[in-house]
Design an enzyme around this catalytic site. Structure first.
Site, PDB file in Angstrom:
ATOM      1  CE  LYS A 169      -0.219   8.537  -2.088  1.00 48.60           C
ATOM      2  NZ  LYS A 169      -1.009   7.545  -2.816  1.00 48.60           N
ATOM      3  CB  SER A 192      -0.359   3.864  -0.433  1.00 47.08           C
ATOM      4  OG  SER A 192      -1.410   4.660  -0.938  1.00 47.08           O
TER       5      SER A 192
END
Lengths: 152, 424
Positions: A106, A69
């Site tokens: 993230k 991701s």
């Protein structure tokens, strides 16, 4: 790779410098008092990648990336990530964070008053932090990827 | 002022750093070969599980609810070091007292600023390492221990407690503290004190030091002075808490000679082994530490420790020496001038818990009995003929090094192949 500016945490209390890594005696780490000696320019030492990447041994951890991701930030499956827990999780930094008990990586982003975890990949939606139990674990400062031929 | 910084439920806290899901769950860490509980989270304490309790005796309901892990000494040793390094940012006077406790000197700081400093220290250790700590400030080590205990147990202190030599807080705490809870007061001494009407730390503080010295020991006299706020105890004279034994000493002069370090370690191990057997305990792991002189800022600085787990709990000096040597080999670096080396025996269990593991044979039982007889003889000779009358030479090679550790978490910080994996 090190697009994060190397901000350090607040200086705390009365500090005595302690040794950096196992391999790095203090003498070689650039503590200076008084005038620099002109000879310093000619005194080359080995380039120590560990010392370059690990600024604070007490708070720096190596972890392994799983999943894709974070492609756009240049983090791939299997990469080695250097995480410094002493750095502040400022917007724009890539952080390790526990969301509802699970650790993930993230980029932290702020839009107006709200904070998001952005996956930087079209396949993933930004995750708003409101209403979730989160705990910042550290800031990813470097990524080490082994390319073909690099395996030992 | 001196601070005692103590990591809360250290082993469990280490596990939680790498597995946040353990937060809020009853978690226990087991001694080697998964014998007894050597660390408990608050939740596990609340379930009534005691320190040192044998795993196979835990009720099934608790075994089902609790997360019980094998000890991961490589991880705890590394995290301990990270905490110590962080503490060194606050003061050059950091003396490691156990794997999870350090004394930190704050001489010369304005006392009014100490609580704020303590909070910052706590917050920094928590952020950098993930380990929660409690901080007790006091003029002496004995009082710092009391302050630390209060910081941990009494929530208004928010993890940081400062005790002065005089003052209502000191008085109130000492009055309700059983004398046996004091650092350095053994249970037997406590029983004798009770006979003469001394039950609380405050009563001991008010006793006549000279008389107590004659009736008990010089250590007890020193404890009284310390309770009154006058430093009288050096770290090295103090027998550590019941859960561990530490022997360390500074060298008379700095040394870079590995042979001198090995010899110092050998002596420390011999003394630690005697203490261990005298109190009828066995140890699960040996921690070795070395450091340079932190005040010689012009010299290269180095401070390192390592924990070497034993194959099974032992009180045989040869096992301890073997582990300690391996530890020293792993952390010794050339080129530094060492000031201090030490050995710590961790996670002591009563030798009545001596466990037979599945791979034990009659042969190893015979070995063990021989070892017990040998150690008893060595101790007796050293007692009668003076310390070091009998020394143990090079430790035997021990092939039975495989630990049983089915429930051990990965060695996240010391092995490439076991690094923490994080889903992106």
């Amino acid at each position: 790779m090190s697009w994060i500016s190397g901000t350090t945490a607040d200086v705390v209390g009365h500090a005595a410098s302690t040794a950096g890594g196992v391999t790095q005696p203090l003498l070689g780490s650039g503590v200076r008092a008084g005038f620099p000696s002109p000879a310093d320019d000619h005194l080359d030492r080995d380039i120590d990648l560990h010392a370059h990447v690990v600024k604070r041994p007490a708070s720096t951890f190596f972890v392994r990336a799983e999943g894709d991701s974070m492609h756009e930030d240049g983090i791939h499956h299997g990469d080695l990530m250097v995480v410094d827990r002493s750095l502040e999780p400022l917007p724009g930094r890539v952080i390790v964070i526990a969301v509802d008990g699970d650790l993930t990586v993230k980029r932290l982003e702020r839009v107006g008053q709200r904070t998001y975890l952005n996956a930087r990949s079209p396949a993933f939606q930004p995750i708003p932090l409101d209403g979730r139990e989160t705990q910042v674990w550290g800031v990813v400062t470097h990524v080490v990827r082994t390319l073909p031929g690099g395996q030992s | 002022m001196i601070a005692l910084v103590d990591c809360n439920n250290f082993y469990v806290s280490c596990e939680r750093v790498f597995n946040p899901r353990l937060e809020g769950l009853p978690v226990g860490v087991l001694s080697n070969n998964d014998g007894c509980v050597v660390a408990r989270s608050n939740e596990l304490k609340a379930l009534g599980v005691k320190m040192g309790e044998a795993m196979h005796l835990l009720p099934p309901t608790i075994r089902r609810q609790a997360v019980l892990l094998s000890s991961n000494y490589a991880l705890y040793g590394d995290m301990s070091q990270r905490v110590t390094r962080t503490l060194a940012e606050f003061s050059p006077h950091v003396e490691v007292y156990s794997i999870d406790e350090s004394f930190v000197g704050f001489q010369g700081f304005d006392p009014a600023t100490l609580e704020a400093r303590g909070q910052r220290l706590r917050q920094t250790v928590q952020q950098w390492t993930g380990i929660p700590v409690s901080v007790g400030f006091a003029p002496t080590r004995v009082l710092a221990k009391v302050a630390n205990h209060a910081a941990k147990k009494i929530s208004v202190y928010e993890g940081v407690c400062r005790l002065d030599a005089e003052g209502p807080a000191t008085r109130a705490l000492l009055r309700q503290l059983p004398v046996t809870e004091l650092w350095g007061v053994a249970r037997r001494t406590g029983e004798r004190l009770a006979l003469i009407g001394i039950d609380t730390a405050w009563q001991l503080r008010e006793a006549d030091p000279k008389r107590m010295r004659r009736a008990f020991s010089v250590v007890l006299e020193r404890i009284i002075w310390e309770l009154r706020g006058r430093p009288a105890i050096e770290l090295d004279d103090m027998t550590a808490a019941k859960q561990q034994i530490m022997v360390s000493r500074s060298f008379g002069r700095l040394t870079s000679d590995p042979a001198e370090l090995r010899e110092a370690i050998r002596q420390h191990v011999a003394r630690a082994g005697e203490k261990l057997r005298r109190q009828g305990s066995m140890t699960s792991a040996v921690m070795v530490f070395v450091r340079t002189n932190p005040f010689q800022l012009d010299q290269p600085q180095y401070r390192k420790s390592v924990v070497v787990p034993l194959a099974r709990p032992s009180d045989d000096t040869r096992d301890l020496a073997h582990a300690a040597n391996r530890g020293l080999e792993a952390i010794f670096l050339k080129g530094y001038r060492y000031q201090k080396v030490g050995v710590m025996l961790l996670d002591l269990t009563a030798d009545t818990h001596r466990q037979l593991s599945l791979d034990d044979t009659l042969q190893s039982e015979a070995d063990r009995q021989r070892s017990q007889r040998l150690m008893a003889t060595v101790d007796k000779l050293n007692r009668e003929l003076g310390r070091d009358a009998v020394r143990l030479g090079l430790p035997r090679k021990n092939n039975a090094w495989a630990l049983r550790c089915e429930r051990r978490t990965p060695r996240y910080t010391t092995r490439w192949e076991e690094l923490l994996r994080i889903k992106l």
